[in-house]
Design a protein around this motif. Structure first.
Motif, short mmCIF file in Angstrom:
data_model
loop_
_atom_site.label_atom_id
_atom_site.label_comp_id
_atom_site.label_asym_id
_atom_site.label_seq_id
_atom_site.Cartn_x
_atom_site.Cartn_y
_atom_site.Cartn_z
N LEU A 181 -7.33 11.66 3.85
CA LEU A 181 -7.69 10.24 3.89
C LEU A 181 -6.91 9.51 4.97
N LEU A 182 -5.59 9.81 5.06
CA LEU A 182 -4.76 9.21 6.09
C LEU A 182 -5.25 9.59 7.49
N ALA A 183 -5.56 10.87 7.66
CA ALA A 183 -6.06 11.33 8.97
C ALA A 183 -7.39 10.67 9.31
N ILE A 208 0.84 -1.21 0.00
CA ILE A 208 0.00 0.00 0.00
C ILE A 208 0.87 1.25 0.00
N ILE A 209 1.94 1.23 0.81
CA ILE A 209 2.85 2.40 0.85
C ILE A 209 3.50 2.63 -0.51
N VAL A 210 3.97 1.54 -1.13
CA VAL A 210 4.59 1.67 -2.45
C VAL A 210 3.59 2.20 -3.48
N THR A 211 2.35 1.71 -3.41
CA THR A 211 1.32 2.17 -4.34
C THR A 211 1.04 3.65 -4.17
N VAL A 212 0.94 4.10 -2.91
CA VAL A 212 0.69 5.52 -2.65
C VAL A 212 1.85 6.37 -3.16
N ILE A 213 3.08 5.93 -2.95
CA ILE A 213 4.25 6.67 -3.44
C ILE A 213 4.22 6.78 -4.96
N LEU A 214 3.87 5.68 -5.62
CA LEU A 214 3.77 5.71 -7.09
C LEU A 214 2.70 6.69 -7.55
N LEU A 215 1.56 6.69 -6.87
CA LEU A 215 0.45 7.56 -7.27
C LEU A 215 0.79 9.04 -7.06
N ILE A 216 1.51 9.35 -5.99
CA ILE A 216 1.77 10.75 -5.66
C ILE A 216 2.99 11.30 -6.41
N PHE A 217 4.04 10.49 -6.57
CA PHE A 217 5.29 11.03 -7.10
C PHE A 217 5.64 10.54 -8.52
N VAL A 218 5.25 9.33 -8.87
CA VAL A 218 5.68 8.77 -10.17
C VAL A 218 4.65 9.02 -11.26
N ALA A 222 -10.39 6.82 12.49
CA ALA A 222 -11.36 5.73 12.55
C ALA A 222 -10.79 4.54 13.32
N ILE A 223 -9.51 4.22 13.07
CA ILE A 223 -8.87 3.11 13.79
C ILE A 223 -8.80 3.42 15.28
N TRP A 224 -8.39 4.64 15.62
CA TRP A 224 -8.30 5.03 17.04
C TRP A 224 -9.67 4.97 17.70
N ALA A 225 -10.71 5.48 17.01
CA ALA A 225 -12.06 5.47 17.57
C ALA A 225 -12.55 4.04 17.77
N PHE A 226 -12.23 3.16 16.82
CA PHE A 226 -12.64 1.76 16.95
C PHE A 226 -11.98 1.09 18.15
N ILE A 227 -10.67 1.35 18.33
CA ILE A 227 -9.96 0.76 19.46
C ILE A 227 -10.54 1.24 20.78
#
Length: 405
Positions: free
Chosen positions: A228-230, A182-192, A235-240
């Motif tokens: 989206l990241l925020a 997912i990190i690699v995909t995001v980097i490709l989408l934003i920079f490449v 959402a993860i914090w609220a779920f926990i």
């Protein structure tokens, strides 16, 4: 108060001579160098050199289940070797590298020195020593077989931790690979992808639909990626937080987890293994069945099974047989129920429960190995779709221009 006292303790290495004039070395935990000298003098040792250990409290600063399992084995070994309880705590505490675990052990040691029973001292630390642990220690203290019960506790903790580690190890690899993908995909989408977009603008031709879709996704990530990241993090914090406070939510999550393909079957087997192992340990120690089921419920590791075992406890307390109570939950396989029934009939419930635990622990090992083998090609396929799809989308216009030329 006990914790604040324990936190002032330090470890000291010392060299001295005993009553026979023999040179000896050792390690003690005390508040000061003078306290070490007084303690050694009581033991007939004249200290010639005392040095404070500078790295007494190192490590993560968090007590883990693995720390408790190791502590159980160390304490059991000390007790079986005939070392007095308070001295055993001092030795184990001084040798531990985890700051929080040392403070915990030294805090319990302070309670023991003030005359508190071990079970009561452990009961003051409910976050680290559950009802099962304290109940077995109490039985051992009353029966005079504390060393044997500590050995059973250590074995139980080691087996349950082995199952947890096996499952976590199997899930860690695919989770880590997916996160990296997912990190690699995001980097490709934003920079490449934007670099390719600027290249395509000079083509003077319409881009393929797939390429246009990837470019639009790139625009979205550049504009709203941080939001989206925020949002996902919140959402993860609220779920926990909601999970900690809401038992119905934990029940829903555990119920869904038990129904997941592949993983759900492993979680069911692990819960049954923990149920059987805990029941065997408690019953073998002489704990009455109804009281044992109370501790067994919390040890299953799943809210669904915990609720079912508590229901079984209520039925058994009214005279219902354990076999019938297990059938009423609808959560236990027929083989488990029949083996428990045989144990009830023959008076060997602890031995039959242990056999069930052995079977399901081995079954969990096999299932986890099979899942790992199944997930590896699946992960490779997902990586191929994510990264390979982006590469194909960017090269489609180039292929199209080559065909035109």
């Amino acid at each position: 108060m006990a914790e604040s006292i324990a936190s002032k303790q330090n470890a000291f290495f010392w060299v001295g001579t005993d009553r026979a004039g023999k040179k000896i070395r050792g390690k003690s935990v005390a508040a000061s160098e003078n306290a070490v000298r007084v303690e050694l003098r009581k033991r007939g040792v004249i200290a010639t050199s005392i040095r404070k250990q500078s790295t007494l409290f190192k490590g993560s600063g968090k007590v883990t289940a693995a720390d408790i399992a190791l502590f159980s084995r160390q304490l059991a070994t000390m007790m079986q070797a005939g070392i007095p309880l308070v001295q055993a705590f001092e030795i184990v505490g001084a040798g531990h590298e985890n700051r929080a675990m040392q403070k915990l052990i030294l805090s319990i040691k302070q309670d023991l020195e003030s005359g508190t029973a071990l079970a009561e001292a452990l009961g003051k630390q409910p976050l680290h020593f559950d009802e099962l642990f304290t109940n077995l220690v109490e039985v051992g203290e009353h029966s005079g077989s504390l060393d044997q019960l500590l050995d059973k506790i250590a074995t139980y903790k080691e087996k349950t931790e082995a199952i947890k580690k096996k499952i976590k190890k199997a899930l860690f690899y695919p989770t880590a690979v997916m996160v990296v993908a997912i990190i690699v995909t995001v980097i490709l989408l934003i920079f490449v992808i934007p670099e390719f977009e600027s290249l395509f603008q000079g083509f003077g031709a319409d881009l393929p639909a797939f390429t246009r879709m990837v470019i639009d996704l790139s625009h979205f990530m550049q504009s709203y990626g941080i939001y989206l990241l925020a949002g996902v993090s919140a959402a993860i914090w609220a779920f926990i937080q909601a999970k900690k406070r809401s038992k119905p939510l934990r029940q829903l999550q555990d119920r869904i987890a038990l129904r997941l393909p592949i993983v759900g079957s492993i979680l069911v087997k692990a819960a049954i293994a923990r149920f059987a192992r805990t029941l065997s340990t408690m019953f073998n120690a002489g704990v009455p069945l109804v009281e044992a089921l109370q501790s067994v419920a919390g040890a299953t590791g799943n809210v669904v099974y915990e609720t079912a075992v508590l229901q079984m406890k209520d039925e058994v307390s009214t005279g219902q047989r354990l076999q019938r109570a297990m059938e009423n939950t609808g959560l236990f396989p027929n083989m488990v129920i029949q083996m428990i029934a045989v144990g009830e009939e023959s008076g060997s419930l602890d031995a039959m429960s242990a056999k069930v635990a052995d079977f399901y622990e081995a079954d969990v090992d096999n299932a986890v190995d099979a899942m790992s083998s199944l997930l590896e090609p699946l992960i490779m396929a997902i990586l191929g779709v994510l990264v390979g799809g982006l590469v194909i989308a960017m090269y489609l216009p180039i292929f199209k221009m080559g065909a035109v030329v």
